[in-house]
Design an enzyme around this catalytic site. Structure first.
Site, PDB file in Angstrom:
ATOM      1  N   ASP A  28     -20.457  31.524   1.539  1.00  0.00           N
ATOM      2  CA  ASP A  28     -21.186  31.890   0.427  1.00  0.00           C
ATOM      3  C   ASP A  28     -22.698  32.280   0.649  1.00  0.00           C
ATOM      4  OD1 ASP A  28     -18.629  31.349  -0.682  1.00  0.00           O
ATOM      5  OD2 ASP A  28     -19.352  30.325  -2.284  1.00  0.00           O
ATOM      6  N   LYS A 133     -13.484  34.785  -2.854  1.00  0.00           N
ATOM      7  CA  LYS A 133     -12.889  33.510  -3.417  1.00  0.00           C
ATOM      8  C   LYS A 133     -13.337  33.554  -4.976  1.00  0.00           C
ATOM      9  CE  LYS A 133     -16.132  29.936  -1.846  1.00  0.00           C
ATOM     10  NZ  LYS A 133     -16.793  29.577  -2.984  1.00  0.00           N
ATOM     11  N   CYS A 166     -19.885  24.359  -3.178  1.00  0.00           N
ATOM     12  CA  CYS A 166     -18.924  25.074  -2.725  1.00  0.00           C
ATOM     13  C   CYS A 166     -18.558  24.365  -1.223  1.00  0.00           C
ATOM     14  CB  CYS A 166     -19.214  26.597  -2.456  1.00  0.00           C
ATOM     15  SG  CYS A 166     -19.140  27.450  -4.179  1.00  0.00           S
ATOM     16  N   GLN A 206     -17.403   5.690   4.351  1.00  0.00           N
ATOM     17  CA  GLN A 206     -15.837   5.033   4.284  1.00  0.00           C
ATOM     18  C   GLN A 206     -15.127   5.732   5.329  1.00  0.00           C
ATOM     19  OE1 GLN A 206     -14.086   4.663   0.251  1.00  0.00           O
ATOM     20  NE2 GLN A 206     -15.627   6.137  -0.222  1.00  0.00           N
TER      21      GLN A 206
HETATM   22  N1  TIU Z   1     -21.469  28.812  -3.478  1.00  0.00           N
HETATM   23  C1  TIU Z   1     -21.705  27.911  -4.467  1.00  0.00           C
HETATM   24  O1  TIU Z   1     -21.892  26.831  -4.128  1.00  0.00           O
HETATM   25  N2  TIU Z   1     -21.845  27.928  -5.510  1.00  0.00           N
HETATM   26  C2  TIU Z   1     -22.542  27.632  -6.596  1.00  0.00           C
HETATM   27  O2  TIU Z   1     -22.467  28.045  -7.675  1.00  0.00           O
HETATM   28  N3  TIU Z   1     -23.481  26.841  -6.068  1.00  0.00           N
HETATM   29  C3  TIU Z   1     -24.328  26.220  -7.004  1.00  0.00           C
HETATM   30  O3  TIU Z   1     -24.802  25.266  -6.431  1.00  0.00           O
HETATM   31  N4  TIU Z   1     -24.441  26.762  -8.274  1.00  0.00           N
END
Ligand code: TIU
Length: 234
Positions: A28, A133, A166, A206
């Site tokens: 992302d 996704k 994510c 852990q």
């Molecule tokens: N890609 C991802 O992490 N999407 C989010 O919405 N992240 C946030 O930290 N908001």
């Protein structure tokens, strides 16, 4: 260590991987999260923090491409009719310019809009998979698992944003499916320094409950020392 494997210093202990069975996952790295006017900023975040990830990730990407690793990019986002976006996700945050609305970079988190795409600095090559996704995790409602299995992948080098959302969700999904994840602390980013720290600690605690953590310099050093080129994927 088994022949052909590379070992890299990591926490909680050395991570061993077969380069022919290892993929780089870039999660992302989209304008909507990294540039002003996008979804990340609409959520109230300072997007400049995430941009620190770009230079080390560029270097890693160049090296792993050079060595022939499988590279998969992901993008969080939705169909134009938002039929793959739960109403609860649209409503969340009570945003004035939320998912599907028109912002400065086009429709927020909608596939095909300028903001939804990956930043120029990390543009995928034409032969690299770009996985769209609808959720936070890269395995949810996608064919990522199928792609990885078809390539014989066992280990993932995980990078991208955001560390606690994510990246963490994807690492947990991958771990439950039997993949071994190495998360690179300088190639994952968060809007919150404390979440960055704790999200990484949660992964490696852990005995590596979800995976391993190291830095990209360590990984590139281990790759160079091993001199191992993937030399053709399985
Ligand atoms: N890609 C991802 O992490 N999407 C989010 O919405 N992240 C946030 O930290 N908001």
């Amino acid at each position: 260590m088994a022949e052909g494997k590379i070992s890299v210093g990591a926490e909680p202990y050395d991570f061993e991987f077969d380069p022919r069975r290892t993929a780089l996952l870039v999660i992302d790295m989209q304008r909507d999260f990294l540039e002003p006017g996008g979804f990340g900023e609409q959520l109230g975040n300072d997007v400049s923090r995430l941009r620190q990830v770009i230079p080390p990730l560029q270097r890693l990407l160049a090296n792993m491409r050079e060595d022939g690793y499988l590279v998969i990019h992901t993008r969080e986002g939705h169909r134009a009719d938002l039929s793959d976006c739960p109403p609860a996700k649209i409503a969340r945050g009570r945003l004035s310019c939320g998912i599907g609305d028109v912002g400065p970079m086009g429709r927020v988190l909608v596939r095909g809009s300028y903001g939804h795409d990956i930043v120029d600095e990390l543009k995928p090559l034409s032969d690299e998979a770009v996985l769209d996704k609808p959720g936070k995790g890269a395995f949810f409602a996608t064919d990522l698992d199928l792609m990885l299995r078809n390539h014989g992948i066992e280990s993932l080098v995980v990078t991208g944003v955001t560390t606690e959302v994510c990246v963490n969700t994807t690492v947990r999904e991958a771990n439950d499916r039997g993949y071994e994840c190495l998360v690179l602390d300088d190639c994952v980013g968060s809007y919150f320094p404390e979440f960055q720290e704790y999200a990484l600690r949660m992964i490696k605690a852990q005995g590596g409950i979800f995976g391993w953590v190291t830095g990209s310099t360590d990984l590139l050093g281990a790759m160079a020392a091993a001199g191992a080129s993937v030399g053709g994927r399985i």
